[in-house]
Scaffold this active site. Sequence first.
Site, PDB file in Angstrom:
ATOM      1  N   LYS A 222       2.126  -5.365   1.320  1.00 32.95           N
ATOM      2  CA  LYS A 222       1.241  -5.186   0.167  1.00 32.95           C
ATOM      3  C   LYS A 222       1.384  -6.430  -0.696  1.00 32.95           C
ATOM      4  CE  LYS A 222       0.740  -2.325  -4.024  1.00 32.95           C
ATOM      5  NZ  LYS A 222       1.307  -1.137  -4.732  1.00 32.95           N
TER       6      LYS A 222
ATOM      7  N   TYR B 240       6.562  -4.848  -0.214  1.00 27.48           N
ATOM      8  CA  TYR B 240       5.705  -4.939  -1.394  1.00 27.48           C
ATOM      9  C   TYR B 240       6.048  -6.203  -2.156  1.00 27.48           C
ATOM     10  CZ  TYR B 240       3.745  -3.330  -5.939  1.00 27.48           C
ATOM     11  OH  TYR B 240       3.062  -3.204  -7.114  1.00 27.48           O
TER      12      TYR B 240
END
Length: 310
Positions: A169, A140
């Site tokens: 992400k 992330y």
Amino acid sequence: MTTAPAPLRGIISYPVTPFAADTGDVDLAALRRLVGELADAGSHAIAPLGSAGESAYLTESEWDAVCETTLQTVAGRLPTLVGVSHWSTAETVRRARVAARHGATALMVLPQTYWKLTEAELEQHFATVAAATDLPVMLYNNPGTSGVDLRPDTVVALARKIPNLTMVKESSGDVARFRALRDRSDGTLSVYNGNNPVALEAFRSGAVGWCTAAPCLVPRWCTELYAAATRGDDARADAVLAQLLPLLKFIVGHGLPRAVKAGLEIQGRAAGRPRPPLLPLPDEETRQLRELLERLGGAEALEVGAAGAV
């Protein structure tokens, strides 16, 4: 270029963590309701314990309870992506194993830091966490909250060394990174958008999923945007985004836990206050949020929009 199959795709919904109004304790009954609503409203996956879930403000026992309750509520109906991030590698590993034990589909890891980590330290952290289970891992990148910007070359280099790091992400808002990540990894990385306002641009740039807390408030608008984007209906996708964008910008700009919980209160689905040091959304901003939600009008307006009057 051969693209690897994506472990997750579509609308990946991030529930907030409800707290009881009287005690401030985690409200597991309200969490079950919210997660059930997200599943029933067409989410393609559920992702507890992200930034919107205030995971940084939970005790270890609370974190475990939220993880277990969410996965039990989903009960295998949808894939699940559990945010396991913590300041320390040891606690991140512990959380990863808890999530795996309760049946998570995949893990999400943010480089949550106080000291600025070197590249060697980042690599060791991600590799250690990834090795703790056999689940696929989503890296992330959210420089706005973590203070660490993992650029495409860094992400691809990490993925080449860590076999089960298969997803990223990307929340920097730089749309060019979606295609860069796919191209530089030869399609082995599945790329997801975590920046709400660029959702449509991200899909058009090759993102396979949208990681978002917006479905807590307007699930059908989110799934309709994805459906229009994936079937190549540009006019419909542009029209849906035009209506949705003011709300997306608002909830990001005012902080997801504050804004989403205020929106749930407006909708009669109270999830309590955010946990200190976070404070509830101020009155004037709550009034603005109410107007945005009323303007969208829920399911009825979406159905009208589908007929061409969005």
